[in-house]
Enzyme design. Structure first.
Site, PDB file in Angstrom:
ATOM      1  N   HIS A 254       8.760  10.387  -2.191  1.00 12.83           N
ATOM      2  CA  HIS A 254       7.464  10.869  -1.710  1.00 12.83           C
ATOM      3  C   HIS A 254       6.369   9.825  -1.949  1.00 12.83           C
ATOM      4  O   HIS A 254       5.659   9.422  -1.023  1.00 12.83           O
ATOM      5  CB  HIS A 254       7.108  12.171  -2.434  1.00 12.83           C
ATOM      6  N   GLU A 255       6.248   9.385  -3.194  1.00  9.24           N
ATOM      7  CA  GLU A 255       5.204   8.407  -3.518  1.00  9.24           C
ATOM      8  C   GLU A 255       5.488   7.068  -2.841  1.00  9.24           C
ATOM      9  O   GLU A 255       4.560   6.337  -2.473  1.00  9.24           O
ATOM     10  CB  GLU A 255       5.090   8.232  -5.040  1.00  9.24           C
TER      11      GLU A 255
ATOM     12  N   HIS B 124       3.865   7.079   0.530  1.00  7.05           N
ATOM     13  CA  HIS B 124       2.446   6.742   0.423  1.00  7.05           C
ATOM     14  C   HIS B 124       2.260   5.234   0.257  1.00  7.05           C
ATOM     15  O   HIS B 124       1.419   4.613   0.906  1.00  7.05           O
ATOM     16  CB  HIS B 124       1.832   7.429  -0.803  1.00  7.05           C
TER      17      HIS B 124
ATOM     18  N   GLU C 155      -0.180  12.161   3.836  1.00 10.64           N
ATOM     19  CA  GLU C 155       0.874  13.084   3.401  1.00 10.64           C
ATOM     20  C   GLU C 155       1.994  13.184   4.431  1.00 10.64           C
ATOM     21  O   GLU C 155       3.138  13.472   4.078  1.00 10.64           O
ATOM     22  CB  GLU C 155       0.288  14.463   3.120  1.00 10.64           C
TER      23      GLU C 155
END
Length: 501
Positions: free
Chosen positions: A268-269, A272, A298
């Site tokens: 997830h990170e 980003h 997101e």
């Protein structure tokens, strides 16, 4: 372009760089507060942060900025889309910041730093009362800011505009209602199926060093540069921060009895981080060297985490690697593993929620934030309202504050209006997937071979390279040819979980 205009653009970019440098200094302080700083440093460092915020305020609201705005307003016909967007953002930022008194801006920044430390203590002790007075201050500041800025329709719109320019509560209410109904429909089908995937093998003991090694393997394949342009650290609430596109850092948290938590937070990170690392150098000094919005941001993280990271094609490649590295998966078939990765069960913790029910966690927070900002509930009532909504939407109820109202850091740092970005990210991501599959017909086959670079390249060419040149509504239309809709996400969920369950 005449020489005077060229010179003025150089002056503007140089000035904006000064603001970016100050923001980077503040971001370093914030990152260090969470990752490294000793507990006793909070008060002094909060004062430093407040001082730096005051300097940012002066730069953003100076007479020089007003002169830039006036000058460029007079030559709009000579500007390209990058500079037009730069001036639009400069103007919005100037007037929005100018409406907040200098002393309040500094005090708010200082209070956010203190509040974050209080939240950490409160969460560790599972005691909302420790955090409550700080949250009241942060909320009061945000209510004042809303009145300073002004708003149309719902007061909450003024906060939404900070994170998702152009979106309104009226639009969100419709999108989220469609999303909620679609999710509940799929959830009911799952309940009726009678099938429960195995997940016991994920709860065995997984040494931290092995989890870290596997996570880095995945991040490398995703093409997140954590060796020369980033780093990976530990923090209880995973996050990404950046100081330009050459220094983009992520954090995760390792649970030795859960294979999935740190891995998916890293993916997830990493989503980003890749976005930020891909922002072109030439957008420096334009206010556009960042993501288009938090919802678009997101969409990148949740796209990688769920649509790719929980896909069958992804695990066709990584499952054999996982079996080689972790003997804990001996005797676990690929289908059992894949179904387990996509196990659905309504739960208490947002960051640990399954892909299907995750957006319900966001809708709960969105509804609570609206009520707080519109004085429909008080901070004192917050734990009770929180627990009631979890019971209503997910059929579960927190037994303590840590797994309830204290589980997120967002209110502690003043991020009211941010939560809807997560659910919007799901909608954007599914719509991007629909277009990506048209552009790359053999997408799944490439992923099965571990060629995640095809995903990275598509995202870079269609989204990342534009930074914040386009507003979210403009970008989604530019990339997919359609306005944002909930239908692709709902269809994706129904198709995926229909096959598993």
């Amino acid at each position: 372009m005449n020489e005077t205009l060229e010179e003025k653009i150089k002056e503007l970019k140089s000035y904006i760089n000064k603001i970016d440098y100050m923001y980077s200094a503040l971001a370093v302080f914030s990152w260090d507060d969470m990752v490294n700083a000793p507990r006793k440093a909070v008060e002094y460092r909060s004062s430093v942060s407040g001082h730096l915020a005051g300097e940012v305020y002066k730069l953003k609201t100076s007479e020089e900025v007003k002169k830039f705005i006036d000058f460029f307003d007079g030559v709009k016909d000579e500007l390209d889309e990058v500079m037009l967007s730069t001036i639009d953002n400069l103007k919005k930022d100037y007037y929005r910041t100018k409406k907040i008194p200098d002393n309040e801006y500094q005090e708010y920044t200082k209070e956010c730093s203190i509040s974050l430390a209080a939240w950490q203590e409160a969460k560790n002790k599972s005691d909302f009362n420790i955090f409550k007075p700080h949250l009241k201050k942060i909320l009061d500041f945000n209510k004042k800011f809303v009145n300073y800025w002004g708003y149309e329709g719902n007061k909450y719109n003024a906060l939404l505009d900070d994170y998702e320019p152009g979106i309104t509560t009226e639009r969100l209410d419709k999108l989220f209602e469609e999303m909620k109904n679609g999710i509940m429909d799929v959830l009911n089908k799952i309940k009726k199926s009678g099938y429960t995937p195995r997940i016991d093998f994920f709860g065995k003991s997984f040494p931290k060093k092995d989890q870290e090694k596997f996570s880095k393997l995945v991040l490398k394949k995703m093409e997140y540069d954590y060796e020369e342009a980033g780093r990976i650290d530990e923090y209880m609430h995973p996050f990404t921060t950046n100081f330009g596109n050459k220094d983009v850092r992520i954090t995760t948290f390792y649970y030795e009895n859960d294979f999935r938590s740190a891995l998916f937070s890293c993916i997830h990170e990493g989503g980003h981080a890749i976005y930020e690392q891909d922002i072109p150098d030439e957008l420096q000094g334009t206010l556009l060297n960042r993501g288009a919005s938090m919802g678009i941001h997101e969409s990148q993280s949740r796209f990688y985490e769920n649509i790719i990271g929980r896909s069958k094609a992804f695990w066709r490649y990584f499952y054999p690697e996982a079996v080689k590295m972790f003997k804990q998966f001996d005797g676990v078939s690929f289908e059992e593993f894949y179904d387990g990765i996509n196990y659905v069960e309504p739960s208490l913790i947002r960051t640990e929620a399954d892909e299907l029910t995750y957006s319900l966690h966001i809708i709960i927070r969105y509804e609570i934030e609206k009520m707080l900002i519109n004085d429909e509930i008080t901070v004192d009532e917050l734990p009770k309202v929180w627990n009631e909504k979890y019971k209503e939407y997910l059929g579960v109820e927190p037994s303590n504050d840590a797994e309830g109202v204290l589980q997120d850091m967002h209110w502690a740092d003043g991020s009211f209006g941010y939560f809807p970005s997560y659910a919007l990210g799901n909608l954007y991501g599914a719509q991007f997937l629909n277009k990506m599959k048209k552009d790359i017909p053999d997408l799944d086959a490439e992923i099965e071979k571990g060629n995640l670079n095809v995903i990275h390249n598509w995202l870079k060419d269609n989204i990342h390279k534009y930074g914040a040149i386009y507003k979210p509504a403009e970008l989604i239309k530019k990339v997919t040819g359609e306005e944002l809709t909930s239908k692709y996400f709902i269809e994706y969920l129904d198709r995926k979980f229909g096959k598993i369950y």
